[in-house]
Each structure stands twice: as structure tokens, then as C-alpha cells.
Design a protein around this motif. Structure first.
Motif, mmCIF file in Angstrom:
data_model
loop_
_atom_site.group_PDB
_atom_site.id
_atom_site.type_symbol
_atom_site.label_atom_id
_atom_site.label_comp_id
_atom_site.label_asym_id
_atom_site.label_seq_id
_atom_site.Cartn_x
_atom_site.Cartn_y
_atom_site.Cartn_z
ATOM 1 N N LEU A 1 0.824 -1.215 0.000
ATOM 2 C CA LEU A 1 0.000 0.000 0.000
ATOM 3 C C LEU A 1 0.856 1.263 0.000
ATOM 4 O O LEU A 1 0.514 2.260 -0.653
ATOM 5 C CB LEU A 1 -0.938 -0.018 1.210
ATOM 6 C CG LEU A 1 -2.005 -1.107 1.210
ATOM 7 C CD1 LEU A 1 -2.803 -1.079 2.512
ATOM 8 C CD2 LEU A 1 -2.941 -0.962 0.013
ATOM 9 N N ARG A 2 1.969 1.226 0.712
ATOM 10 C CA ARG A 2 2.865 2.385 0.718
ATOM 11 C C ARG A 2 3.509 2.564 -0.664
ATOM 12 O O ARG A 2 3.669 3.698 -1.139
ATOM 13 C CB ARG A 2 3.939 2.187 1.784
ATOM 14 C CG ARG A 2 4.840 3.404 2.005
ATOM 15 C CD ARG A 2 4.079 4.588 2.544
ATOM 16 N NE ARG A 2 4.997 5.607 3.060
ATOM 17 C CZ ARG A 2 4.637 6.851 3.312
ATOM 18 N NH1 ARG A 2 3.386 7.254 3.087
ATOM 19 N NH2 ARG A 2 5.521 7.718 3.805
ATOM 20 N N ALA A 3 3.867 1.457 -1.296
ATOM 21 C CA ALA A 3 4.443 1.534 -2.626
ATOM 22 C C ALA A 3 3.437 2.118 -3.623
ATOM 23 O O ALA A 3 3.806 2.924 -4.485
ATOM 24 C CB ALA A 3 4.898 0.147 -3.080
ATOM 25 N N GLN A 4 2.169 1.738 -3.495
ATOM 26 C CA GLN A 4 1.166 2.319 -4.387
ATOM 27 C C GLN A 4 1.001 3.815 -4.119
ATOM 28 O O GLN A 4 0.826 4.612 -5.054
ATOM 29 C CB GLN A 4 -0.174 1.611 -4.235
ATOM 30 C CG GLN A 4 -1.196 2.078 -5.262
ATOM 31 C CD GLN A 4 -2.561 1.442 -5.094
ATOM 32 O OE1 GLN A 4 -3.084 1.365 -3.971
ATOM 33 N NE2 GLN A 4 -3.142 0.972 -6.189
ATOM 34 N N HIS A 5 1.067 4.201 -2.858
ATOM 35 C CA HIS A 5 0.983 5.620 -2.497
ATOM 36 C C HIS A 5 2.054 6.431 -3.227
ATOM 37 O O HIS A 5 1.766 7.477 -3.823
ATOM 38 C CB HIS A 5 1.130 5.768 -0.984
ATOM 39 C CG HIS A 5 1.375 7.173 -0.520
ATOM 40 N ND1 HIS A 5 0.373 8.119 -0.435
ATOM 41 C CD2 HIS A 5 2.526 7.794 -0.117
ATOM 42 C CE1 HIS A 5 0.883 9.260 -0.008
ATOM 43 N NE2 HIS A 5 2.180 9.097 0.206
ATOM 44 N N PHE A 6 3.303 5.935 -3.209
ATOM 45 C CA PHE A 6 4.376 6.659 -3.876
ATOM 46 C C PHE A 6 4.245 6.578 -5.397
ATOM 47 O O PHE A 6 4.625 7.517 -6.102
ATOM 48 C CB PHE A 6 5.729 6.128 -3.421
ATOM 49 C CG PHE A 6 6.109 6.523 -2.020
ATOM 50 C CD1 PHE A 6 6.026 7.847 -1.622
ATOM 51 C CD2 PHE A 6 6.549 5.577 -1.103
ATOM 52 C CE1 PHE A 6 6.374 8.231 -0.326
ATOM 53 C CE2 PHE A 6 6.898 5.950 0.190
ATOM 54 C CZ PHE A 6 6.812 7.278 0.578
ATOM 55 N N SER A 7 3.712 5.462 -5.903
ATOM 56 C CA SER A 7 3.527 5.337 -7.352
ATOM 57 C C SER A 7 2.499 6.338 -7.873
ATOM 58 O O SER A 7 2.568 6.750 -9.036
ATOM 59 C CB SER A 7 3.088 3.906 -7.699
ATOM 60 O OG SER A 7 4.130 2.984 -7.450
ATOM 61 N N ARG A 8 1.567 6.717 -7.037
ATOM 62 C CA ARG A 8 0.587 7.724 -7.426
ATOM 63 C C ARG A 8 1.192 9.128 -7.431
ATOM 64 O O ARG A 8 0.765 9.990 -8.197
ATOM 65 C CB ARG A 8 -0.606 7.689 -6.465
ATOM 66 C CG ARG A 8 -1.499 6.473 -6.641
ATOM 67 C CD ARG A 8 -2.502 6.369 -5.510
ATOM 68 N NE ARG A 8 -3.477 5.306 -5.742
ATOM 69 C CZ ARG A 8 -4.286 4.794 -4.813
ATOM 70 N NH1 ARG A 8 -4.222 5.283 -3.572
ATOM 71 N NH2 ARG A 8 -5.136 3.837 -5.117
ATOM 72 N N ARG A 9 2.185 9.350 -6.608
ATOM 73 C CA ARG A 9 2.730 10.699 -6.441
ATOM 74 C C ARG A 9 3.909 11.001 -7.360
ATOM 75 O O ARG A 9 4.125 12.164 -7.713
ATOM 76 C CB ARG A 9 3.169 10.895 -4.992
ATOM 77 C CG ARG A 9 2.045 10.893 -3.968
ATOM 78 C CD ARG A 9 2.571 11.220 -2.586
ATOM 79 N NE ARG A 9 3.227 12.535 -2.568
ATOM 80 C CZ ARG A 9 4.031 12.951 -1.597
ATOM 81 N NH1 ARG A 9 4.300 12.152 -0.583
ATOM 82 N NH2 ARG A 9 4.568 14.155 -1.654
#
Length: 336
Positions: free
Chosen positions: A120-128
């Protein structure tokens, strides 16, 4: 950086500490002969272990070696139950200090973290951030330098007898001269997390790094530009070699976040999370195993449902509903 914690051998050898360590070490293993033998003479074994720790004569026993495929081949070196108890006793006293040392975005083998939080943290950064660079370490556990690791531990703990105990445990396994931690020991997980912490902090201090996530030796950094990702990756790679003696296992992956990122059994996109092929196979194997048991009369309907629930837990983080529906249509259990 946390201040040094003073730990005495009496803290490790304390009867209450050792008793709790026995409970933790035996969890899920009570039917094993080494565990039942130890528990059959618990008082005597605890007294003996406490005395051995206090007089500084404790020495780890030779490790048991076996091979697993998860999915790649791994050689596991597991401590005997007596040594597992000592490892848990140490971590009960020192684990919180080691955990406080780590950055928030290190996720392996930590309470309240884990692979789900990492994805979930990796997806957060992938969005940003538009670009990412992913790397992992070649033969990580076997490449950890004992001298460097013990220096890191000495900076976090005082109490010479306790530090000598840690040194005996670290030096009890050597993949090559002065290097290596055994995969399969509790202390190895904590020590391996600590060993890369300096690299974590070096990476996140770089101006071009917008986000960073580590799961043991799998490291990912994000940047707004390809140039920023390449430059940050080069500096991190140099730091790993010069300061920690670590090399990469393969050429790092540099890509756009929109192209997807393979991490912790998932394929992560800014707007969706999909199952990796490995997770799909794991789900299918679990379902088929329970279906086979049910058809052979070895499992009830309720147990079959429990088996399906355990399989579902493998997939629940991903957008997998349509895939699972197709799979169930192909492998329905015939109750007749």
C-alpha cells in the motif's frame, strides 16, 4: 538516533524473560520432538540455560540445514530449540531498541508493518511520483559483514557481557570468513534489518528521492524525473558497496510508475493492484489441495470453506474478483 540501551545478562537470563521466550519459541512447534523434550524438563532446562548465560559460557549449537523453494531455492539454517529460546530472550529485551532505529518505511519483520503495508505504501508513492528505481541485494544474508554489524550493535547497546553474547551469536555462522547471517534465525531478521538502515537514511536524505520503501533487501525509490531516479540509484549503489560491502543481484529496474511495479507478490499500478503470477499459483494450489481433501472425504464442508478463506487471504489485497470467478467456474467441486 536512539540513545544506547544498557542491557545486562541478568535481563536476558531472568526466569520470567526466559519463560516468555520459551512460549514464543514453542508457538506452532509444540509437537516437534526437540520442543517436547525441552518442555518435559522445563525447570531444569531453564535453570541450566540461565546459569550458562550468566557465567558467560553460553555457546550456540550447530545449525540445522534444509532447503525450501519459496519460489526460488533457499538454504535455511535453523537454530536448535534451546538457541531459539535464547534468541527470543534477547529480542524481548533488545527488539524495541532495534526497531526504533529503523525508518518508518522499512516494512519487513516488524510489528504493525509487513508486506500488506509495504504494498500500500508503494502504491501511495507510485501515485505521487512518475519514476521508480527498484533494486535488491545479491545474497544479502550471506553478504552481511560481521565486523560492520557488530559496530552497529555496539552503537545501540552498552553492557560488555551482553555485547559479547551478541558477538558469539553473530560469529556462530559464517557463509564465508567474517560474513553471513543464517536465514531462519529470529536474531538474523532483526540484525539484517539494522544492517541496511544506514543505506535507508542515506537514500531518503537525497533531494531527488520523493519516496522510498524497503522490504528486507528489496529497495525501491521514487522520483519525479527519470534523471533523478538514475542519479539517486547510482549514489545508493555506491553507498551500499563502499559502506556495507553489498552488491546488487541484478541490474536495477528503472521504469515509469504507470508501467507497474512487481513487489511483495503483487503488480502495483497507481490505480490498481494485481496479483503476481506467483500469488496466482499459490492461490490455485491452496484451493485445489482443499478441494482434493473434500472429494476424498478428508475434509468437511466447513473445513473446505475454511480452506477457501485461507486461499482468499492470499488475494484480498489485489483487484482479483473477476480472476477468482473465472477460476471457480473452471474448478467447481462436485458434491455428488
Amino acid at each position: 538516533m536512539p540513545t544506547r540501551q544498557h542491557i545486562q545478562l541478568i535481563d536476558i537470563a531472568d526466569r520470567a524473560n526466559l519463560t516468555e521466550a520459551v512460549y514464543l519459541a514453542a508457538k506452532g512447534r509444540r509437537k516437534r520432538s526437540s520442543v517436547t523434550t525441552f518442555l518435559a524438563n522445563l525447570d531444569q532446562n531453564l535453570n541450566s540455560l540461565s546459569e550458562t548465560l550468566m557465567d558467560g559460557k553460553y555457546a550456540p549449537q550447530p545449525l540445522r540445514q534444509f532447503v525450501i523453494h519459496d519460489p526460488k531455492r533457499r538454504v535455511i539454517h535453523a537454530p536448535e530449540f534451546r538457541d531459539r529460546v535464547v534468541h527470543h530472550a534477547i529480542i524481548l529485551q533488545a527488539g524495541a531498541q532495534l526497531d526504533r532505529t529503523l525508518i518508518d518505511d522499512s516494512f519487513a519483520c516488524r510489528v504493525g508493518k509487513g508486506s500488506v503495508a509495504a504494498v500500500l505504501r508503494a502504491q501511495h508513492f507510485s501515485r505521487r511520483f512518475a519514476w521508480y528505481a527498484k533494486l535488491d541485494i545479491a545474497k544479502y544474508f550471506h553478504s552481511i559483514d560481521h565486523s560492520r554489524l557488530l559496530e552497529m550493535l555496539d552503537r545501540r547497546f552498552s553492557g560488555q557481557p551482553f555485547r559479547e553474547l551478541l558477538a558469539r551469536i553473530v560469529d556462530s555462522f559464517q557463509a564465508e570468513r567474517g560474513k553471513g547471517l543464517p536465514i531462519g534465525a529470529l536474531t538474523s531478521q532483526y540484525f539484517a534489518n539494522l544492517y541496511l538502515n544506514e543505506a535507508d537514511r542515506f537514500c531518503v536524505a537525497q533531494r531527488a528521492v520523493g519516496g522510498f520503501v524497503r522490504y528486507m533487501d528489496d529497495m525501491i525509490l521514487w522520483s519525479s524525473t527519470k534523471h533523478g531516479a538514475i542519479g539517486s540509484l547510482a549514489r545508493l549503489t555506491e553507498f551500499l558497496w563502499e559502506h556495507l560491502g553489498l552488491r546488487l543481484s541484478r541490474p536495477p529496474e528503472i521504469n515509469r510508475s504507470t508501467h507497474g511495479l512487481a513487489f511483495c507478490g503483487h503488480r502495483i499500478f497507481p490505480g490498481i493492484i494485481r496479483l503476481s503470477k506467483r500469488r496466482q499459483r499459490q492461490y490455485l494450489r491452496t484451493c485445489l489441495r482443499w478441494e482434493r481433501r473434500y472429494l476424498q472425504g478428508e475434509a468437511s464442508k466447513g473445513e473446505l470453506q475454511t480452506g477457501y478463506a485461507s486461499a482468499y487471504s492470499i488475494t484480498k489485497l489485489a483487484d482479483s474478483l473477476q480472476w477468482r470467478r473465472r477460476r471457480l467456474g473452471q474448478h467447481l467441486v462436485d458434491e455428488a
